[in-house]
Every structure is written in structure tokens, then in C-alpha cells.
Design a protein around this motif. Sequence first.
Motif, PDB file in Angstrom:
ATOM      1  N   HIS A 204       0.964  -1.277  -0.065  1.00  0.00           N
ATOM      2  CA  HIS A 204      -0.032   0.236   0.060  1.00  0.00           C
ATOM      3  C   HIS A 204       0.881   1.292  -0.069  1.00  0.00           C
ATOM      4  O   HIS A 204       0.442   2.161  -0.749  1.00  0.00           O
ATOM      5  N   THR A 205       1.811   1.217   0.820  1.00  0.00           N
ATOM      6  CA  THR A 205       2.766   2.371   1.015  1.00  0.00           C
ATOM      7  C   THR A 205       4.094   1.857   1.510  1.00  0.00           C
ATOM      8  O   THR A 205       4.248   0.688   2.040  1.00  0.00           O
ATOM      9  N   GLU A 206       5.188   2.712   1.297  1.00  0.00           N
ATOM     10  CA  GLU A 206       6.618   2.459   1.940  1.00  0.00           C
ATOM     11  C   GLU A 206       7.186   3.808   2.151  1.00  0.00           C
ATOM     12  O   GLU A 206       7.321   4.658   1.517  1.00  0.00           O
ATOM     13  N   ARG A 207       7.603   3.710   3.357  1.00  0.00           N
ATOM     14  CA  ARG A 207       8.314   5.010   3.894  1.00  0.00           C
ATOM     15  C   ARG A 207       9.395   5.241   2.649  1.00  0.00           C
ATOM     16  O   ARG A 207      10.042   4.270   2.231  1.00  0.00           O
ATOM     17  N   GLY A 208       9.770   6.472   2.645  1.00  0.00           N
ATOM     18  CA  GLY A 208      10.934   6.797   1.657  1.00  0.00           C
ATOM     19  C   GLY A 208      10.467   7.215   0.314  1.00  0.00           C
ATOM     20  O   GLY A 208      11.471   7.348  -0.633  1.00  0.00           O
ATOM     21  N   GLY A 209       9.271   7.283  -0.113  1.00  0.00           N
ATOM     22  CA  GLY A 209       8.568   7.694  -1.327  1.00  0.00           C
ATOM     23  C   GLY A 209       9.208   6.858  -2.623  1.00  0.00           C
ATOM     24  O   GLY A 209       9.306   5.523  -2.314  1.00  0.00           O
ATOM     25  N   ASP A 210       9.568   7.268  -3.490  1.00  0.00           N
ATOM     26  CA  ASP A 210       9.906   6.625  -4.807  1.00  0.00           C
ATOM     27  C   ASP A 210      11.165   5.674  -4.233  1.00  0.00           C
ATOM     28  O   ASP A 210      11.455   4.596  -4.896  1.00  0.00           O
ATOM     29  N   THR A 211      12.201   6.185  -3.668  1.00  0.00           N
ATOM     30  CA  THR A 211      13.390   5.583  -3.262  1.00  0.00           C
ATOM     31  C   THR A 211      12.871   4.398  -2.567  1.00  0.00           C
ATOM     32  O   THR A 211      13.379   3.214  -2.691  1.00  0.00           O
ATOM     33  N   GLY A 212      12.123   4.553  -1.433  1.00  0.00           N
ATOM     34  CA  GLY A 212      11.776   3.424  -0.608  1.00  0.00           C
ATOM     35  C   GLY A 212      10.899   2.523  -1.523  1.00  0.00           C
ATOM     36  O   GLY A 212      11.039   1.204  -1.238  1.00  0.00           O
ATOM     37  N   LEU A 213      10.133   2.746  -2.275  1.00  0.00           N
ATOM     38  CA  LEU A 213       9.278   1.797  -3.255  1.00  0.00           C
ATOM     39  C   LEU A 213      10.249   0.960  -4.003  1.00  0.00           C
ATOM     40  O   LEU A 213      10.122  -0.169  -4.318  1.00  0.00           O
ATOM     41  N   ALA A 214      11.274   1.843  -4.521  1.00  0.00           N
ATOM     42  CA  ALA A 214      12.144   1.155  -5.438  1.00  0.00           C
ATOM     43  C   ALA A 214      13.173   0.066  -4.870  1.00  0.00           C
ATOM     44  O   ALA A 214      13.217  -1.025  -5.181  1.00  0.00           O
ATOM     45  N   MET A 215      13.386   0.421  -3.653  1.00  0.00           N
ATOM     46  CA  MET A 215      14.430  -0.485  -2.682  1.00  0.00           C
ATOM     47  C   MET A 215      13.382  -1.791  -2.292  1.00  0.00           C
ATOM     48  O   MET A 215      13.748  -2.998  -2.381  1.00  0.00           O
ATOM     49  N   PHE A 216      12.057  -1.330  -1.982  1.00  0.00           N
ATOM     50  CA  PHE A 216      11.052  -2.398  -1.941  1.00  0.00           C
ATOM     51  C   PHE A 216      11.133  -3.493  -2.809  1.00  0.00           C
ATOM     52  O   PHE A 216      11.121  -4.714  -2.903  1.00  0.00           O
ATOM     53  N   GLY A 217      10.859  -2.812  -4.167  1.00  0.00           N
ATOM     54  CA  GLY A 217      10.797  -3.638  -5.472  1.00  0.00           C
ATOM     55  C   GLY A 217      12.059  -4.556  -5.630  1.00  0.00           C
ATOM     56  O   GLY A 217      12.179  -5.802  -5.924  1.00  0.00           O
ATOM     57  N   ARG A 218      13.348  -3.742  -5.458  1.00  0.00           N
ATOM     58  CA  ARG A 218      14.426  -4.417  -5.664  1.00  0.00           C
ATOM     59  C   ARG A 218      14.731  -5.812  -4.693  1.00  0.00           C
ATOM     60  O   ARG A 218      15.283  -6.791  -5.126  1.00  0.00           O
ATOM     61  N   GLN A 219      14.291  -5.609  -3.558  1.00  0.00           N
ATOM     62  CA  GLN A 219      14.470  -6.659  -2.621  1.00  0.00           C
ATOM     63  C   GLN A 219      13.693  -7.796  -2.825  1.00  0.00           C
ATOM     64  O   GLN A 219      13.846  -9.083  -2.463  1.00  0.00           O
ATOM     65  N   ARG A 220      12.719  -7.851  -3.716  1.00  0.00           N
ATOM     66  CA  ARG A 220      11.727  -8.874  -4.190  1.00  0.00           C
ATOM     67  C   ARG A 220      11.931  -9.124  -5.428  1.00  0.00           C
ATOM     68  O   ARG A 220      11.282 -10.079  -5.988  1.00  0.00           O
ATOM     69  N   GLY A 221      13.212  -8.726  -6.234  1.00  0.00           N
ATOM     70  CA  GLY A 221      13.454  -9.013  -7.635  1.00  0.00           C
ATOM     71  C   GLY A 221      12.357  -8.720  -8.620  1.00  0.00           C
ATOM     72  O   GLY A 221      12.174  -9.236  -9.498  1.00  0.00           O
ATOM     73  N   ALA A 222      11.551  -7.590  -8.202  1.00  0.00           N
ATOM     74  CA  ALA A 222      10.341  -7.305  -8.950  1.00  0.00           C
ATOM     75  C   ALA A 222      10.789  -6.131 -10.166  1.00  0.00           C
ATOM     76  O   ALA A 222      11.798  -5.479 -10.245  1.00  0.00           O
ATOM     77  N   ASP A 223      10.129  -6.313 -11.241  1.00  0.00           N
ATOM     78  CA  ASP A 223      10.129  -5.356 -12.398  1.00  0.00           C
ATOM     79  C   ASP A 223       9.106  -4.164 -12.343  1.00  0.00           C
ATOM     80  O   ASP A 223       9.380  -3.140 -12.980  1.00  0.00           O
ATOM     81  N   LEU A 224       8.032  -4.386 -11.459  1.00  0.00           N
ATOM     82  CA  LEU A 224       7.035  -3.461 -11.384  1.00  0.00           C
ATOM     83  C   LEU A 224       6.579  -3.472  -9.758  1.00  0.00           C
ATOM     84  O   LEU A 224       6.533  -4.490  -9.227  1.00  0.00           O
ATOM     85  N   VAL A 225       6.438  -2.246  -9.420  1.00  0.00           N
ATOM     86  CA  VAL A 225       5.997  -2.092  -8.103  1.00  0.00           C
ATOM     87  C   VAL A 225       4.605  -1.356  -7.957  1.00  0.00           C
ATOM     88  O   VAL A 225       4.511  -0.481  -8.574  1.00  0.00           O
ATOM     89  N   ILE A 226       3.677  -1.866  -7.429  1.00  0.00           N
ATOM     90  CA  ILE A 226       2.325  -1.296  -7.309  1.00  0.00           C
ATOM     91  C   ILE A 226       2.018  -1.011  -5.891  1.00  0.00           C
ATOM     92  O   ILE A 226       2.061  -1.883  -5.154  1.00  0.00           O
ATOM     93  N   SER A 227       1.679   0.451  -5.812  1.00  0.00           N
ATOM     94  CA  SER A 227       1.232   0.701  -4.449  1.00  0.00           C
ATOM     95  C   SER A 227       0.248   1.854  -4.710  1.00  0.00           C
ATOM     96  O   SER A 227      -0.388   2.035  -5.755  1.00  0.00           O
ATOM     97  N   GLY A 228      -0.310   2.404  -3.474  1.00  0.00           N
ATOM     98  CA  GLY A 228      -1.349   3.139  -3.561  1.00  0.00           C
ATOM     99  C   GLY A 228      -1.065   4.226  -2.523  1.00  0.00           C
ATOM    100  O   GLY A 228      -0.202   4.759  -2.518  1.00  0.00           O
ATOM    101  N   HIS A 229      -2.058   4.614  -1.437  1.00  0.00           N
ATOM    102  CA  HIS A 229      -2.033   5.412  -0.692  1.00  0.00           C
ATOM    103  C   HIS A 229      -2.341   7.067  -0.687  1.00  0.00           C
ATOM    104  O   HIS A 229      -2.945   7.630  -0.176  1.00  0.00           O
ATOM    105  N   THR A 230      -1.566   7.425  -1.926  1.00  0.00           N
ATOM    106  CA  THR A 230      -1.401   8.884  -1.997  1.00  0.00           C
ATOM    107  C   THR A 230      -2.984   9.358  -2.845  1.00  0.00           C
ATOM    108  O   THR A 230      -3.261  10.404  -3.297  1.00  0.00           O
ATOM    109  N   HIS A 231      -3.561   8.501  -3.675  1.00  0.00           N
ATOM    110  CA  HIS A 231      -4.568   8.597  -4.422  1.00  0.00           C
ATOM    111  C   HIS A 231      -4.393   9.420  -5.789  1.00  0.00           C
ATOM    112  O   HIS A 231      -5.103   9.701  -6.507  1.00  0.00           O
ATOM    113  N   ARG A 232      -3.180   9.562  -5.902  1.00  0.00           N
ATOM    114  CA  ARG A 232      -2.728  10.214  -7.062  1.00  0.00           C
ATOM    115  C   ARG A 232      -2.116   9.312  -8.099  1.00  0.00           C
ATOM    116  O   ARG A 232      -0.900   8.684  -7.900  1.00  0.00           O
TER     117      ARG A 232
END
Length: 171
Positions: A85-113
Motif C-alpha cells: 500500500h505504501t512504503e516509507r521513503g517515497g520513490d526511493t523506498g518503493l524502488a528498494m522494496f521492489g529490488r528486495q523482491r526482484g520485481a520489475d514492477l512495484v504497485i502501491s496506493g495511498h496517495t490517491h494520485r
Amino acid sequence: MIAVVSDTHSETGHELAGRTRDAVEAAEVVLHAGDFTTEAALDAFHDAADRLHAVHGNADTPAVRDRLPDARTVELAGVRVAMTHTERGGDTGLAMFGRQRGADLVISGHTHRPRVADAGDVVLLNPGTHAEPRGHPVTHAELEPTDDGLRGKIKRQDGTVVEAFGVEGRT
């Protein structure tokens, strides 16, 4: 087709309308990035979607949190998708979250934007919200398999394309 939604914020149901409802009902897979709010909303999505992969959000009741993880990873059309849903650190946090999981795409929400960002080796997608815009357009995302990954579009409820993007798989 894969439909991507987030931030339902409903006490009673899925709150789907227009092109968003059509996309969810026609999709082979629906990805939801959290904040159903209630079990009634989560159950309504299970009824509307043939196959639902979802995570819980910060506004979800304890009953919804008990039924859904806070993060999940799925493989779709050769693309590894990490969801939260969300990850601390904005885009950097989301990218790190994805890299830790070997992801090509990270899907998040929370901002409604609704937005897509290229973080180098991972694409970040927020489909926006289909039900509670908070100053942003009412949107969802649609993904279609291609020969080398996924082609995506963020769309408004009337079907107008807000943004188009692509995600290459690593396989």
C-alpha cells in the motif's frame, strides 16, 4: 487483461463504476493496492473479480488486515510484480522494496494520485483511486501482456487514457 486499483475506502461495497467496473469485471486478474476499509468492500471485490491479488492498507479494519498481507509478490506475463500500500521513503523506498523482491514492477496506493515513475531497474505504478479522488482524477490502471512484458495505461473512469507505459520482464 489485468486491472489495477487502489484506495476503495468503502463501508459497503466495491464502489466500482464506468470503465473501472468494466475493467475489473473483464480482467483475468485484479490487483488491489489496499485500503478497502471494510470486509464488505473486500468481499465485493472477491465477487466482482475472477482472480484477486490484494494487500491491506493503513485505513483497513483489523478484520481486513487479518485476511490480507501488507506486501505480496506475483508473476504475471513474465513480469515480477511487488505490491504494497505504501512504503516509507517515497520513490526511493518503493524502488528498494521492489529490488528486495526482484520485481520489475512495484504497485502501491495511498496517495490517491495516479502516476508512473521509472526508477531504473523497476517501474513504480500508483493507479490512483477509483472511488475517493481527494483532488486527483478518479483512475485505475489496465495492463496487457506483450512479447517482452506488460503494456499499461492509467485510465479515467470514462476510459480516457491519462498515461501509457511499458514494463519489461526479466525472464
